[in-house]
Scaffold this motif. Sequence first.
Motif, mmCIF file in Angstrom:
data_model
loop_
_atom_site.group_PDB
_atom_site.id
_atom_site.type_symbol
_atom_site.label_atom_id
_atom_site.label_comp_id
_atom_site.label_asym_id
_atom_site.label_seq_id
_atom_site.Cartn_x
_atom_site.Cartn_y
_atom_site.Cartn_z
ATOM 1 N N ASP A 43 0.828 -1.207 0.000
ATOM 2 C CA ASP A 43 0.000 0.000 0.000
ATOM 3 C C ASP A 43 0.867 1.264 0.000
ATOM 4 O O ASP A 43 0.576 2.240 -0.712
ATOM 5 C CB ASP A 43 -0.929 0.014 1.221
ATOM 6 C CG ASP A 43 -2.023 -1.044 1.137
ATOM 7 O OD1 ASP A 43 -2.262 -1.562 0.026
ATOM 8 O OD2 ASP A 43 -2.617 -1.360 2.195
ATOM 9 N N ASN A 68 2.638 1.860 -3.406
ATOM 10 C CA ASN A 68 1.694 2.439 -4.373
ATOM 11 C C ASN A 68 1.436 3.908 -4.084
ATOM 12 O O ASN A 68 1.295 4.728 -4.998
ATOM 13 C CB ASN A 68 0.376 1.656 -4.347
ATOM 14 C CG ASN A 68 0.534 0.263 -4.925
ATOM 15 O OD1 ASN A 68 1.400 0.031 -5.775
ATOM 16 N ND2 ASN A 68 -0.286 -0.665 -4.481
ATOM 17 N N GLN A 69 1.420 4.265 -2.811
ATOM 18 C CA GLN A 69 1.228 5.663 -2.429
ATOM 19 C C GLN A 69 2.434 6.509 -2.827
ATOM 20 O O GLN A 69 2.291 7.613 -3.365
ATOM 21 C CB GLN A 69 0.989 5.740 -0.921
ATOM 22 C CG GLN A 69 0.725 7.143 -0.397
ATOM 23 C CD GLN A 69 0.524 7.153 1.111
ATOM 24 O OE1 GLN A 69 0.204 6.130 1.727
ATOM 25 N NE2 GLN A 69 0.723 8.312 1.723
ATOM 26 N N LYS A 75 4.591 5.941 -5.161
ATOM 27 C CA LYS A 75 4.739 6.029 -6.616
ATOM 28 C C LYS A 75 4.089 7.295 -7.169
ATOM 29 O O LYS A 75 4.492 7.809 -8.203
ATOM 30 C CB LYS A 75 4.107 4.807 -7.281
ATOM 31 C CG LYS A 75 4.999 3.574 -7.321
ATOM 32 C CD LYS A 75 4.295 2.455 -8.063
ATOM 33 C CE LYS A 75 5.176 1.231 -8.181
ATOM 34 N NZ LYS A 75 4.480 0.121 -8.871
ATOM 35 N N LYS A 76 3.075 7.783 -6.474
ATOM 36 C CA LYS A 76 2.352 8.969 -6.931
ATOM 37 C C LYS A 76 3.072 10.263 -6.557
ATOM 38 O O LYS A 76 2.714 11.333 -7.043
ATOM 39 C CB LYS A 76 0.947 8.973 -6.328
ATOM 40 C CG LYS A 76 0.108 7.762 -6.738
ATOM 41 C CD LYS A 76 -1.218 7.733 -5.970
ATOM 42 C CE LYS A 76 -2.002 6.471 -6.286
ATOM 43 N NZ LYS A 76 -3.256 6.378 -5.472
ATOM 44 N N ALA A 77 4.066 10.172 -5.675
ATOM 45 C CA ALA A 77 4.800 11.368 -5.242
ATOM 46 C C ALA A 77 5.892 11.704 -6.250
ATOM 47 O O ALA A 77 6.601 10.828 -6.730
ATOM 48 C CB ALA A 77 5.402 11.135 -3.861
ATOM 49 N N GLY A 78 6.038 12.976 -6.549
ATOM 50 C CA GLY A 78 7.027 13.383 -7.536
ATOM 51 C C GLY A 78 8.435 12.947 -7.200
ATOM 52 O O GLY A 78 9.208 12.571 -8.080
ATOM 53 N N SER A 114 9.170 9.378 -8.432
ATOM 54 C CA SER A 114 8.704 9.001 -9.762
ATOM 55 C C SER A 114 9.826 8.776 -10.761
ATOM 56 O O SER A 114 9.599 8.308 -11.870
ATOM 57 C CB SER A 114 7.763 10.093 -10.306
ATOM 58 O OG SER A 114 8.457 11.329 -10.441
ATOM 59 N N TYR A 126 13.063 6.273 -7.531
ATOM 60 C CA TYR A 126 12.202 5.300 -8.216
ATOM 61 C C TYR A 126 12.869 3.925 -8.213
ATOM 62 O O TYR A 126 12.207 2.894 -8.039
ATOM 63 C CB TYR A 126 11.914 5.767 -9.639
ATOM 64 C CG TYR A 126 11.040 4.808 -10.418
ATOM 65 C CD1 TYR A 126 9.747 4.505 -9.985
ATOM 66 C CD2 TYR A 126 11.496 4.189 -11.579
ATOM 67 C CE1 TYR A 126 8.939 3.624 -10.685
ATOM 68 C CE2 TYR A 126 10.704 3.303 -12.290
ATOM 69 C CZ TYR A 126 9.418 3.029 -11.836
ATOM 70 O OH TYR A 126 8.625 2.142 -12.524
#
Length: 635
Positions: A110, A113-114, A116-119, A122, A127
Amino acid sequence: MASVMSNEILRELRKRKRMRPKDVIKMLDGENETNNALAELTVLRAESLRQKLRAENVDIVMNALKMPVDTFFCPCLDTQTTGLLQQKNTLMHYMAYAEEDSYYRKKAIDLINQLKKAGLFSEGVNYQFLLSQEIRIQEALEKNPSKIRELIFEGLSITYPEVKKDEFSGEVLIFEEASLFHSLALTYKREGNTKRAIELLHDILTGLVLLSQDDRDKERMLAPIFLTLAECYIEEKNFAEAMKACDDGYQATMKRNSGLHAPDFVQLKAYCHAQLGEADKSPPLLTQAYAGYSLLRRYSKADELLPYVTPHGMESIRPPMPEPIFSYGKPLKCSSIGELFEAFRYDEGLSLKDVCEGICQPSTLFKIETGKTPGNVYHLEAIMERFGRDIDKYFYTFLPYDEFGVKQLRDKIWSLAVNAQYAEVSELLSELEKEKRFKSGVGLQFVKLIKAQIYKKENGVGTEHVAKLNDALTTTRENFDLEMVARTRLSRWEVITLNQMANSLCASGNSKKGLRLFEDLKESMDRYYVDESAKMLMYTTILYNYSKYLGLAERYKEALEFAHLGEELDVKHCKLKRLPGFAINRAWCMSETGYKEKCLPYFAQAYYGSRLLGKHGDANAIISYAKEKKLGISF
């Protein structure tokens, strides 16, 4: 993040890209005067360790290698917020247990996945870090090896675009590359190709050794690699090599990983002994492994051993895992180390002198803040510690070869001293004393601290030992008043010196003064160490000593309170080394207050945990106490 030797990494990265020094010069952006000033000869002399490379030239060369410094080695603090730092460290906590516990595995998925959305996560090495953790979980879930390998090479391509499948053979490894290659070896192992897995694991170990970097990151990766290597050798029925991998892995996990994997290695050694016809050596090792799992609250691993051990009541101790919430100071947007220091200082309302007393001149700190000098690593470390921050959580220190080597020597001396290997400490210390950085300030303080430890080893505690520690303290805190400890910002070596002073005072009969010093020291760290990772370098050691001497002073309730606090923090940070000590403190207080039956499982944890960590003096003291008090314990 850690310290990295600039000269060596430039050479290795250039070779990785199959470039000659003149190719690096040709690839420089444009033909301006700055770039023309950096000649091929400069690069060659730097790589051969005959010349320092100035910071601005490191930037130029790294950009030419398409490994920009601002991405990899300098602060990214304009985007790196406290919240994301906290989430990353929370993920690291989950991952310590995710491969064996479905609850933490789901938590980790979880959070990945959270993030991954943060700049910040990325692209680039962040990454790569996320991919590495995701791959570990997919391997634990036994997903399709081919699909996992696609992700592995996606991650590797970020920092190692030239690597080809099945062609890696021990080149230098940086960032998460070792972890990714480790996952690749695990896919081979699961497919039954243990020979290829073993070859790759040895290549990974070679790649980690090739790059000179601080041990903190390197050893975080080493222990899991040795664990997989031992398992592969066991599958090959090569038990002698498996035992060697266990011994090497045990040393790695005990040095900086604080013993997290020690129970795993001891459990595998017990199995190897049984397979080699030495079955009598297995039961005590399995019980030690059980105690280690129990102390770390790795209950699923502990339960696997229950059919094979006599747990001595340890199975009844089942406190829950503490919530992995990590504290950090408030986020500050900065684009350089100097801006960071200035922002910390202004935010706290501190003058230049308040921060740098005994470390460097106020004018030096001003030059660091204004970018006129990069400062040396010893000043940067100590100043960050005065701010209550962990330098390795904010930026890499990218050092020329000479400073890097001296820093490594200092850290090696400290590691040996912590493990009481004083014969080697004395020899290395005489070498360190010749260095200019260790003739004054924080460097000289370190030397005096180690000499005080050697004196204690040879002569015991007492007035003279306290005087030597006070001499070390006043190297950076001239005419320091111990009554001011609770209201003073302290660097790491100052904290360690005061902890040893309090310990010596209590051990030599002045417990009132010693306990007051422990209390003030704890209060200072609670007030000023805003980053929990920095605080944890010494905090639980102080709590252990404070709890111990509170118990001896018959202040049992307080002793138990601080033992509990120390246990929770060490478990949260996956540190085993101090946990048997807290179990001793807890068991002793319970025994002294009449809870003789309830204390027995804690004595068992303490005894077998101490044996697991090689603390045989503590284990023998437990046996003596049990006999004296007629507790009826039989280990």
